[in-house]
Design a protein around this motif. Sequence first.
Motif, PDB file in Angstrom:
ATOM      1  N   PRO A  25      27.129  63.273   6.830  1.00  0.00           N
ATOM      2  CA  PRO A  25      28.186  62.484   6.250  1.00  0.00           C
ATOM      3  C   PRO A  25      28.045  61.157   5.826  1.00  0.00           C
ATOM      4  CG  PRO A  25      28.600  63.217   8.583  1.00  0.00           C
ATOM      5  CD  PRO A  25      27.258  63.441   8.414  1.00  0.00           C
ATOM      6  N   MET A  26      29.025  60.550   5.182  1.00  0.00           N
ATOM      7  CA  MET A  26      28.939  59.301   4.608  1.00  0.00           C
ATOM      8  C   MET A  26      28.425  58.284   5.940  1.00  0.00           C
ATOM      9  SD  MET A  26      31.831  58.953   1.735  1.00  0.00           S
ATOM     10  CE  MET A  26      31.097  57.480   1.113  1.00  0.00           C
ATOM     11  N   PRO A  27      28.076  57.213   5.466  1.00  0.00           N
ATOM     12  CA  PRO A  27      27.839  56.102   6.657  1.00  0.00           C
ATOM     13  C   PRO A  27      29.155  55.979   7.396  1.00  0.00           C
ATOM     14  CG  PRO A  27      26.515  55.561   4.911  1.00  0.00           C
ATOM     15  CD  PRO A  27      27.448  56.735   4.502  1.00  0.00           C
ATOM     16  N   ALA A  28      29.196  55.624   8.776  1.00  0.00           N
ATOM     17  CA  ALA A  28      30.399  55.469   9.477  1.00  0.00           C
ATOM     18  C   ALA A  28      31.186  54.341   8.776  1.00  0.00           C
ATOM     19  CB  ALA A  28      30.085  55.399  11.035  1.00  0.00           C
ATOM     20  N   ALA A  29      30.403  53.295   8.521  1.00  0.00           N
ATOM     21  CA  ALA A  29      31.033  51.869   7.861  1.00  0.00           C
ATOM     22  C   ALA A  29      32.078  52.213   6.817  1.00  0.00           C
ATOM     23  CB  ALA A  29      30.065  50.848   7.763  1.00  0.00           C
ATOM     24  N   LYS A  30      31.447  53.088   5.704  1.00  0.00           N
ATOM     25  CA  LYS A  30      32.041  53.330   4.480  1.00  0.00           C
ATOM     26  C   LYS A  30      33.208  54.642   4.825  1.00  0.00           C
ATOM     27  CE  LYS A  30      28.446  53.016   1.137  1.00  0.00           C
ATOM     28  NZ  LYS A  30      27.843  53.627  -0.024  1.00  0.00           N
ATOM     29  N   ARG A  31      33.154  55.331   5.812  1.00  0.00           N
ATOM     30  CA  ARG A  31      34.166  56.155   6.304  1.00  0.00           C
ATOM     31  C   ARG A  31      35.485  55.281   6.678  1.00  0.00           C
ATOM     32  NH1 ARG A  31      30.427  59.742   8.988  1.00  0.00           N
ATOM     33  NH2 ARG A  31      31.201  58.860  10.895  1.00  0.00           N
ATOM     34  N   VAL A  32      34.989  54.434   7.579  1.00  0.00           N
ATOM     35  CA  VAL A  32      35.976  53.685   8.299  1.00  0.00           C
ATOM     36  C   VAL A  32      36.796  52.600   7.342  1.00  0.00           C
ATOM     37  CG1 VAL A  32      36.297  51.562   9.847  1.00  0.00           C
ATOM     38  CG2 VAL A  32      34.809  53.461  10.443  1.00  0.00           C
ATOM     39  N   LEU A  33      35.929  52.106   6.345  1.00  0.00           N
ATOM     40  CA  LEU A  33      36.489  51.082   5.320  1.00  0.00           C
ATOM     41  C   LEU A  33      37.429  52.210   4.393  1.00  0.00           C
ATOM     42  CD1 LEU A  33      36.613  48.466   3.893  1.00  0.00           C
ATOM     43  CD2 LEU A  33      34.713  49.378   2.526  1.00  0.00           C
ATOM     44  N   GLN A  34      37.058  53.054   3.892  1.00  0.00           N
ATOM     45  CA  GLN A  34      37.959  53.981   3.010  1.00  0.00           C
ATOM     46  C   GLN A  34      39.445  54.415   3.903  1.00  0.00           C
ATOM     47  OE1 GLN A  34      36.423  57.547   1.696  1.00  0.00           O
ATOM     48  NE2 GLN A  34      37.630  57.402  -0.104  1.00  0.00           N
ATOM     49  N   LEU A  35      39.167  54.895   4.898  1.00  0.00           N
ATOM     50  CA  LEU A  35      40.127  55.281   5.810  1.00  0.00           C
ATOM     51  C   LEU A  35      41.186  54.448   6.229  1.00  0.00           C
ATOM     52  CD1 LEU A  35      38.252  58.047   8.043  1.00  0.00           C
ATOM     53  CD2 LEU A  35      40.100  58.569   6.176  1.00  0.00           C
ATOM     54  N   THR A  36      40.452  53.195   6.509  1.00  0.00           N
ATOM     55  CA  THR A  36      41.612  51.933   7.241  1.00  0.00           C
ATOM     56  C   THR A  36      42.105  51.613   6.019  1.00  0.00           C
ATOM     57  OG1 THR A  36      39.684  51.194   8.681  1.00  0.00           O
ATOM     58  CG2 THR A  36      41.301  49.633   7.973  1.00  0.00           C
ATOM     59  N   ARG A  37      41.721  51.482   4.786  1.00  0.00           N
ATOM     60  CA  ARG A  37      42.542  51.018   3.510  1.00  0.00           C
ATOM     61  C   ARG A  37      43.806  52.267   3.498  1.00  0.00           C
ATOM     62  NH1 ARG A  37      39.705  50.520  -1.495  1.00  0.00           N
ATOM     63  NH2 ARG A  37      41.604  49.588  -2.400  1.00  0.00           N
ATOM     64  N   MET A  38      43.370  53.482   3.514  1.00  0.00           N
ATOM     65  CA  MET A  38      44.335  54.573   3.328  1.00  0.00           C
ATOM     66  C   MET A  38      45.341  54.473   4.376  1.00  0.00           C
ATOM     67  SD  MET A  38      41.956  57.495   2.037  1.00  0.00           S
ATOM     68  CE  MET A  38      41.230  57.762   0.422  1.00  0.00           C
ATOM     69  N   TRP A  39      45.029  54.468   5.675  1.00  0.00           N
ATOM     70  CA  TRP A  39      46.137  54.409   6.786  1.00  0.00           C
ATOM     71  C   TRP A  39      46.846  53.157   6.530  1.00  0.00           C
ATOM     72  CZ3 TRP A  39      47.436  58.517   8.580  1.00  0.00           C
ATOM     73  CH2 TRP A  39      46.398  59.484   8.751  1.00  0.00           C
ATOM     74  N   GLN A  40      46.515  51.893   6.133  1.00  0.00           N
ATOM     75  CA  GLN A  40      47.141  50.769   5.930  1.00  0.00           C
ATOM     76  C   GLN A  40      48.155  50.689   4.767  1.00  0.00           C
ATOM     77  OE1 GLN A  40      44.047  47.755   5.288  1.00  0.00           O
ATOM     78  NE2 GLN A  40      44.050  47.289   7.508  1.00  0.00           N
ATOM     79  N   GLY A  41      47.686  51.493   3.690  1.00  0.00           N
ATOM     80  CA  GLY A  41      48.679  51.757   2.530  1.00  0.00           C
ATOM     81  C   GLY A  41      49.832  52.503   3.287  1.00  0.00           C
ATOM     82  N   LEU A  42      49.687  53.641   3.700  1.00  0.00           N
ATOM     83  CA  LEU A  42      50.742  54.422   4.319  1.00  0.00           C
ATOM     84  C   LEU A  42      51.496  53.725   5.241  1.00  0.00           C
ATOM     85  CD1 LEU A  42      52.161  57.350   4.633  1.00  0.00           C
ATOM     86  CD2 LEU A  42      50.661  57.861   6.343  1.00  0.00           C
ATOM     87  N   ALA A  43      50.943  52.972   6.362  1.00  0.00           N
ATOM     88  CA  ALA A  43      51.797  52.246   7.129  1.00  0.00           C
ATOM     89  C   ALA A  43      52.537  51.029   6.360  1.00  0.00           C
ATOM     90  CB  ALA A  43      50.885  51.374   8.031  1.00  0.00           C
ATOM     91  N   SER A  44      52.034  50.684   5.225  1.00  0.00           N
ATOM     92  CA  SER A  44      52.881  49.688   4.547  1.00  0.00           C
ATOM     93  C   SER A  44      53.841  50.586   3.863  1.00  0.00           C
ATOM     94  CB  SER A  44      52.019  48.940   3.324  1.00  0.00           C
ATOM     95  OG  SER A  44      52.816  48.123   2.709  1.00  0.00           O
ATOM     96  N   ILE A  45      53.816  51.805   3.253  1.00  0.00           N
ATOM     97  CA  ILE A  45      54.892  52.347   2.666  1.00  0.00           C
ATOM     98  C   ILE A  45      55.900  52.714   3.507  1.00  0.00           C
ATOM     99  CG2 ILE A  45      55.412  54.514   1.503  1.00  0.00           C
ATOM    100  CD1 ILE A  45      52.951  54.204   0.124  1.00  0.00           C
ATOM    101  N   GLU A  46      55.516  53.138   4.936  1.00  0.00           N
ATOM    102  CA  GLU A  46      56.406  53.485   5.855  1.00  0.00           C
ATOM    103  C   GLU A  46      57.271  52.287   6.491  1.00  0.00           C
ATOM    104  OE1 GLU A  46      53.733  56.972   8.189  1.00  0.00           O
ATOM    105  OE2 GLU A  46      53.729  55.103   8.794  1.00  0.00           O
ATOM    106  N   ARG A  47      56.525  51.551   6.917  1.00  0.00           N
ATOM    107  CA  ARG A  47      57.420  50.263   7.573  1.00  0.00           C
ATOM    108  C   ARG A  47      57.058  49.027   7.014  1.00  0.00           C
ATOM    109  NH1 ARG A  47      53.912  53.081  10.818  1.00  0.00           N
ATOM    110  NH2 ARG A  47      52.425  51.706  11.124  1.00  0.00           N
ATOM    111  N   GLY A  48      56.299  48.636   5.854  1.00  0.00           N
ATOM    112  CA  GLY A  48      56.102  47.408   5.381  1.00  0.00           C
ATOM    113  C   GLY A  48      57.615  46.847   5.084  1.00  0.00           C
ATOM    114  N   GLN A  49      57.515  45.469   4.888  1.00  0.00           N
ATOM    115  CA  GLN A  49      58.512  44.787   4.298  1.00  0.00           C
ATOM    116  C   GLN A  49      58.628  44.889   2.738  1.00  0.00           C
ATOM    117  OE1 GLN A  49      60.532  43.476   6.193  1.00  0.00           O
ATOM    118  NE2 GLN A  49      61.569  41.682   5.366  1.00  0.00           N
TER     119      GLN A  49
END
Length: 161
Positions: A25-49
């Motif tokens: 698989p892709m290196p863990a650091a790249k996976r974490v970076l990509q997934l973190t951005r995606m989860w942050q985007g969803l969290a912002s849409i769900e609960r962000g100001q």
Amino acid sequence: MTRRKAHPPSTYSMIDVLLASQTEPMPAAKRVLQLTRMWQGLASIERGQAPTIDDWRICSDAVNLMETLICEMKVCQDSSGLLDDATAALASACRRHRDSKTIRLDASGIQAVRAVLEDYAELLEQLPARTVIQAHRLTEQRIREILAGRKRPKDVEVMDL
């Protein structure tokens, strides 16, 4: 003489595809970076100001990548129809943004997009890096085709945010 619009550069080149592992698989650091951005985007849409268009885009990217993996590359399946639900939810959020200036998902949309992100996260841990990079390249190519007016019957274009 008309000028052509320059499209943004691809995230990955063909050299990246060739150099990527065919088994690991892709290196863990790249996976974490990509997934973190995606989860942050969803969290912002769900609960962000004030969720941003970039939050919406990163979630749309995840859904588009899953569509490529399912429909184009056929490395997995969507037997429950979650992909269509997530696509419809993001299109609805875009329309809501145009009307009220706030990007939000309804409850079923949150569930669908969250489920697609969870599935994508699982795939990132299992698929070879080369497959993931090829999916990125195919997805970007398809988006460029849509922007150039070459749509397919199932394409949903909401790019004029």
